[in-house]
Scaffold this motif. Sequence first.
Motif, mmCIF file in Angstrom:
data_model
loop_
_atom_site.group_PDB
_atom_site.id
_atom_site.type_symbol
_atom_site.label_atom_id
_atom_site.label_comp_id
_atom_site.label_asym_id
_atom_site.label_seq_id
_atom_site.Cartn_x
_atom_site.Cartn_y
_atom_site.Cartn_z
ATOM 1 N N LEU A 35 0.837 -1.202 0.000
ATOM 2 C CA LEU A 35 0.000 0.000 0.000
ATOM 3 C C LEU A 35 0.865 1.243 0.000
ATOM 4 O O LEU A 35 0.539 2.246 -0.612
ATOM 5 C CB LEU A 35 -0.899 0.024 1.244
ATOM 6 N N TYR A 36 1.977 1.139 0.704
ATOM 7 C CA TYR A 36 2.868 2.269 0.924
ATOM 8 C C TYR A 36 3.952 2.277 -0.150
ATOM 9 O O TYR A 36 4.458 1.236 -0.545
ATOM 10 C CB TYR A 36 3.498 2.128 2.312
ATOM 11 N N GLY A 37 4.301 3.455 -0.642
ATOM 12 C CA GLY A 37 5.422 3.572 -1.588
ATOM 13 C C GLY A 37 5.098 3.052 -2.972
ATOM 14 O O GLY A 37 4.095 3.433 -3.553
ATOM 15 N N GLU A 38 5.904 2.147 -3.471
ATOM 16 C CA GLU A 38 5.829 1.709 -4.867
ATOM 17 C C GLU A 38 4.543 1.001 -5.242
ATOM 18 O O GLU A 38 4.158 1.000 -6.397
ATOM 19 C CB GLU A 38 7.007 0.793 -5.189
ATOM 20 N N SER A 44 2.782 8.595 4.112
ATOM 21 C CA SER A 44 2.455 8.489 5.531
ATOM 22 C C SER A 44 1.169 9.239 5.895
ATOM 23 O O SER A 44 0.411 8.790 6.757
ATOM 24 C CB SER A 44 3.623 8.984 6.383
ATOM 25 N N ILE A 45 0.895 10.332 5.232
ATOM 26 C CA ILE A 45 -0.350 11.077 5.486
ATOM 27 C C ILE A 45 -1.548 10.252 5.012
ATOM 28 O O ILE A 45 -2.583 10.198 5.690
ATOM 29 C CB ILE A 45 -0.325 12.454 4.773
ATOM 30 N N LEU A 52 -7.592 6.405 10.233
ATOM 31 C CA LEU A 52 -8.719 7.129 10.810
ATOM 32 C C LEU A 52 -10.057 6.569 10.321
ATOM 33 O O LEU A 52 -10.959 6.286 11.119
ATOM 34 C CB LEU A 52 -8.615 8.618 10.482
ATOM 35 N N VAL A 53 -10.206 6.378 9.023
ATOM 36 C CA VAL A 53 -11.485 5.888 8.506
ATOM 37 C C VAL A 53 -11.728 4.433 8.907
ATOM 38 O O VAL A 53 -12.862 4.040 9.157
ATOM 39 C CB VAL A 53 -11.629 6.085 6.979
ATOM 40 N N VAL A 54 -10.664 3.644 8.970
ATOM 41 C CA VAL A 54 -10.811 2.257 9.424
ATOM 42 C C VAL A 54 -11.255 2.231 10.883
ATOM 43 O O VAL A 54 -12.151 1.472 11.253
ATOM 44 C CB VAL A 54 -9.487 1.471 9.227
ATOM 45 N N LEU A 62 -6.436 2.213 15.488
ATOM 46 C CA LEU A 62 -5.137 1.882 14.907
ATOM 47 C C LEU A 62 -4.191 2.955 15.399
ATOM 48 O O LEU A 62 -4.239 4.078 14.945
ATOM 49 C CB LEU A 62 -5.221 1.875 13.377
ATOM 50 N N ARG A 63 -3.367 2.621 16.356
ATOM 51 C CA ARG A 63 -2.507 3.604 17.006
ATOM 52 C C ARG A 63 -1.224 3.839 16.215
ATOM 53 O O ARG A 63 -0.633 2.913 15.674
ATOM 54 C CB ARG A 63 -2.179 3.149 18.415
ATOM 55 N N ALA A 64 -0.776 5.095 16.189
ATOM 56 C CA ALA A 64 0.447 5.464 15.470
ATOM 57 C C ALA A 64 1.681 4.822 16.085
ATOM 58 O O ALA A 64 2.670 4.583 15.393
ATOM 59 C CB ALA A 64 0.610 6.983 15.463
#
Length: 89
Positions: A35-38, A44-45, A52-54, A62-64
Amino acid sequence: MSEVNQELQNEVAELIVSALNLDTRPDEIAADAPLYGEGLGLDSIDILEVALVVSKRYGFQLRADNADNVRIFSSLANLTRHIAANRSK
């Protein structure tokens, strides 16, 4: 993947596309692609927005500072498994 998790995975893909207003159809998100990057190209935003929506949709946080975030957000399949295991809604 079970039928329930496949249904949930489709729902999560739709949620990601809708929340981020992506120019991608939900069925174009490969389950195991990053999901992230390529992969999907999220930054990250975007991941914070998805978290948040999940959290709102499925009733858990879902904690940072969760040490498993890299694994959880590594793919649609992993995010779906995490939601299935932790959801309260």
